[in-house]
Write an enzyme that holds these catalytic residues in place. Sequence first.
Site, PDB file in Angstrom:
ATOM      1  N   ALA A  13       0.836  -1.212   0.000  1.00 40.55           N
ATOM      2  CA  ALA A  13       0.000   0.000   0.000  1.00 40.55           C
ATOM      3  C   ALA A  13       0.864   1.253   0.000  1.00 40.55           C
ATOM      4  O   ALA A  13       0.511   2.260   0.596  1.00 40.55           O
ATOM      5  CB  ALA A  13      -0.909  -0.008   1.216  1.00 40.55           C
ATOM      6  N   GLY A  15       1.843   2.786  -2.786  1.00 41.68           N
ATOM      7  CA  GLY A  15       1.610   3.577  -4.000  1.00 41.68           C
ATOM      8  C   GLY A  15       1.056   4.954  -3.636  1.00 41.68           C
ATOM      9  O   GLY A  15       0.486   5.125  -2.566  1.00 41.68           O
ATOM     10  N   ARG A  19      -4.258   9.384  -8.698  1.00 42.50           N
ATOM     11  CA  ARG A  19      -5.481   9.641  -9.467  1.00 42.50           C
ATOM     12  C   ARG A  19      -6.706   9.884  -8.596  1.00 42.50           C
ATOM     13  O   ARG A  19      -7.736  10.345  -9.085  1.00 42.50           O
ATOM     14  CB  ARG A  19      -5.743   8.482 -10.443  1.00 42.50           C
ATOM     15  N   LYS A  26      -5.132   6.724  -0.534  1.00 43.82           N
ATOM     16  CA  LYS A  26      -6.112   5.935  -1.292  1.00 43.82           C
ATOM     17  C   LYS A  26      -6.727   4.797  -0.490  1.00 43.82           C
ATOM     18  O   LYS A  26      -7.946   4.619  -0.482  1.00 43.82           O
ATOM     19  CB  LYS A  26      -5.439   5.394  -2.553  1.00 43.82           C
ATOM     20  N   TYR A 350     -35.849  16.256  19.670  1.00 37.14           N
ATOM     21  CA  TYR A 350     -34.414  15.986  19.793  1.00 37.14           C
ATOM     22  C   TYR A 350     -34.133  15.406  21.170  1.00 37.14           C
ATOM     23  O   TYR A 350     -34.401  16.051  22.192  1.00 37.14           O
ATOM     24  CB  TYR A 350     -33.580  17.260  19.587  1.00 37.14           C
ATOM     25  N   ASN A 361     -43.768   8.910  27.289  1.00 37.10           N
ATOM     26  CA  ASN A 361     -44.264   9.474  26.036  1.00 37.10           C
ATOM     27  C   ASN A 361     -43.672  10.864  25.838  1.00 37.10           C
ATOM     28  O   ASN A 361     -43.848  11.731  26.679  1.00 37.10           O
ATOM     29  CB  ASN A 361     -45.798   9.537  26.074  1.00 37.10           C
TER      30      ASN A 361
HETATM   31  C1  UD1 Z   1       0.870  -4.817 -11.066  1.00 39.47           C
HETATM   32  C2  UD1 Z   1       1.510  -6.068 -11.654  1.00 39.47           C
HETATM   33  C3  UD1 Z   1       0.737  -6.531 -12.873  1.00 39.47           C
HETATM   34  C4  UD1 Z   1      -0.718  -6.798 -12.465  1.00 39.47           C
HETATM   35  C5  UD1 Z   1      -1.312  -5.561 -11.823  1.00 39.47           C
HETATM   36  C6  UD1 Z   1      -2.672  -5.895 -11.277  1.00 39.47           C
HETATM   37  C7  UD1 Z   1       3.917  -5.913 -11.209  1.00 39.47           C
HETATM   38  C8  UD1 Z   1       5.232  -5.583 -11.757  1.00 39.47           C
HETATM   39  N1  UD1 Z   1       2.882  -5.759 -12.018  1.00 39.47           N
HETATM   40  O1  UD1 Z   1       0.987  -3.791 -12.038  1.00 39.47           O
HETATM   41  O2  UD1 Z   1       1.297  -7.715 -13.410  1.00 39.47           O
HETATM   42  O3  UD1 Z   1      -1.459  -7.184 -13.607  1.00 39.47           O
HETATM   43  O4  UD1 Z   1      -0.492  -5.094 -10.736  1.00 39.47           O
HETATM   44  O5  UD1 Z   1      -3.281  -4.746 -10.776  1.00 39.47           O
HETATM   45  O6  UD1 Z   1       3.812  -6.317 -10.082  1.00 39.47           O
HETATM   46  N2  UD1 Z   1       3.226  -0.727  -4.673  1.00 39.47           N
HETATM   47  C9  UD1 Z   1       4.026  -0.474  -3.577  1.00 39.47           C
HETATM   48  N3  UD1 Z   1       5.305  -0.080  -3.763  1.00 39.47           N
HETATM   49  C10 UD1 Z   1       5.837   0.054  -4.993  1.00 39.47           C
HETATM   50  C11 UD1 Z   1       5.017  -0.188  -6.105  1.00 39.47           C
HETATM   51  C12 UD1 Z   1       3.718  -0.584  -5.926  1.00 39.47           C
HETATM   52  O7  UD1 Z   1       3.576  -0.593  -2.451  1.00 39.47           O
HETATM   53  O8  UD1 Z   1       7.026   0.392  -5.073  1.00 39.47           O
HETATM   54  C13 UD1 Z   1       1.850  -1.139  -4.474  1.00 39.47           C
HETATM   55  C14 UD1 Z   1       0.847  -0.091  -4.893  1.00 39.47           C
HETATM   56  O9  UD1 Z   1       0.403   0.659  -3.794  1.00 39.47           O
HETATM   57  C15 UD1 Z   1      -0.291  -0.926  -5.462  1.00 39.47           C
HETATM   58  C16 UD1 Z   1       0.352  -2.221  -5.904  1.00 39.47           C
HETATM   59  O10 UD1 Z   1       1.601  -2.264  -5.273  1.00 39.47           O
HETATM   60  O11 UD1 Z   1      -1.252  -1.237  -4.472  1.00 39.47           O
HETATM   61  C17 UD1 Z   1       0.454  -2.361  -7.391  1.00 39.47           C
HETATM   62  O12 UD1 Z   1       1.324  -1.393  -7.913  1.00 39.47           O
HETATM   63  P1  UD1 Z   1       1.139  -0.779  -9.334  1.00 39.47           P
HETATM   64  O13 UD1 Z   1       2.294   0.077  -9.647  1.00 39.47           O
HETATM   65  O14 UD1 Z   1      -0.209  -0.197  -9.458  1.00 39.47           O
HETATM   66  O15 UD1 Z   1       1.210  -2.091 -10.245  1.00 39.47           O
HETATM   67  P2  UD1 Z   1       0.782  -2.221 -11.733  1.00 39.47           P
HETATM   68  O16 UD1 Z   1       1.724  -1.454 -12.566  1.00 39.47           O
HETATM   69  O17 UD1 Z   1      -0.647  -1.913 -11.848  1.00 39.47           O
END
Ligand code: UD1
Length: 448
Positions: A13, A15, A19, A26, A350, A361
């Site tokens: 978590a 990321g 968006r 998020k 209230y 009542n």
């Molecule tokens: C990833 C997968 C992809 C899969 C997709 C499904 C990889 C390389 N790719 O791609 O194959 O189809 O998810 O949704 O794994 N996160 C971290 N630290 C980081 C990077 C990411 O905690 O350094 C977390 C993000 O918060 C997120 C999750 O990992 O919850 C996925 O990361 P994201 O970069 O969205 O992966 P995708 O590129 O979508």
Amino acid sequence: MADGEQKAAIILAAGEGKRMKSALPKVLHMVAGRPILGHVMAAVRAAGVSRIVVVTAPQAESVREFARAQGAQPVVQDRQLGTGHAAAAAAPALEDFSGEAIVTYGDMPLVRPEIFAASFAARARRGMAIVAFRSKNPAYGRVIADNDGLLDRIVEYRDANEAERMVDLCNAGIMAADAQSLFRWARRLKNDNAQHEYYLTDVPLMAKADGVRCAIVTAREEDMMGVNARSELAAAEAEMQKRLRAQALDNAVGMTAPETVFLCSDTVLEPDCFIEPYVVFGPGVTVRSGARIRAFSHLEGCDVGKGAIVGPYARIRPGSVLEDDVHIGNFVEVKKTRVEKGAKANHLAYLGDARVGARANIGAGTITCNYDGFDKYETGIGAGAFIGSNTALVAPVKIGDGAIVGAGSVITGDVTKDALAVERNEQREIENWAARFRARKQAEKRKK
Ligand code: UD1
Ligand code: CA
């Protein structure tokens, strides 16, 4: 389900969730009254996981706080260098852990415990497991199976060739493996790919080199949905509401128009209660058998007893207990109040920081004046008391059992059991005044 090895979960978590365009991280956005991360945690726990590590970004203190409060162990991933790097960040927290681990994302509120359970089971048979679903969406990595139906490799769409891009089996991002092996493989990852990230998806290649094969568990795309934008948050909410309503109906809850009723993940509706259209449940509500929640009511943090009737248009706020057979009618607000068995407040009132005794009542327009701008005060209303319409009860104040308060009173002192309290000016009457008044006014009009 907690048989076999000890189970841990590593929830990614860290990321940025850009968006969402939100100050709130998020994974703390709500779906059915519970943060997205909370849904993931509940699902892994239901699959027998006893230890949860949540991988967070350095600035996301609120996520760590939530994780701790829910009995998980937060860790910090200093820089977001990819999903494989993120999984490796959990290693120090699980140093002493010798069981199996599942890696999953913190932004999938619809994920089901069954998916994790199936992944653990497949891992036990094959050594490792990943979850895949059918989709043509280029956002997902492609899952390439070998002739035995086991995993050959996962290729990110951006790194894939033409033929690989045609494959419609996609990586969900869930992986089950022996925890210490997983960390060993994750530490060996390289970032020589299109995004210069350490891909968790390359872990199965490392495993294969060590002779460990990886099974493919299939799931439905809907269940694997990740939330990245407000539109997806709303879609996840809609799907979760459908599930909760279906569960309620299966549990013999009556609903005229289930599609108009909004529930929380923790809403408890006992069999044979009835929910009319357009009712919204906030967190922490229990409705007992035989109770009826009438249309357009809003309830949170309350317990509604057997046979009670609430609404239409009622608002029940946290800390309220409505005992059996209580009636709370239209435009009545109840906050942090216990309404005892069979008591009634049927219109426009209230009741805050109060206790309403059994069978009392409460007349229309009754207000407990519980706040002086600084502090809150309590009101006690005895069993069988009768509070006349438009009464202001200025707290702290106590009305004795069986007492009657005359309509329109402003009550500032305690009222004794079985007494009558009235506080209003004596009525005055001036004979024929109205007729004279009208005659004068009409005469003035004619002159103009
Ligand atoms: C990833 C997968 C992809 C899969 C997709 C499904 C990889 C390389 N790719 O791609 O194959 O189809 O998810 O949704 O794994 N996160 C971290 N630290 C980081 C990077 C990411 O905690 O350094 C977390 C993000 O918060 C997120 C999750 O990992 O919850 C996925 O990361 P994201 O970069 O969205 O992966 P995708 O590129 O979508
Ligand atoms: Ca990415």
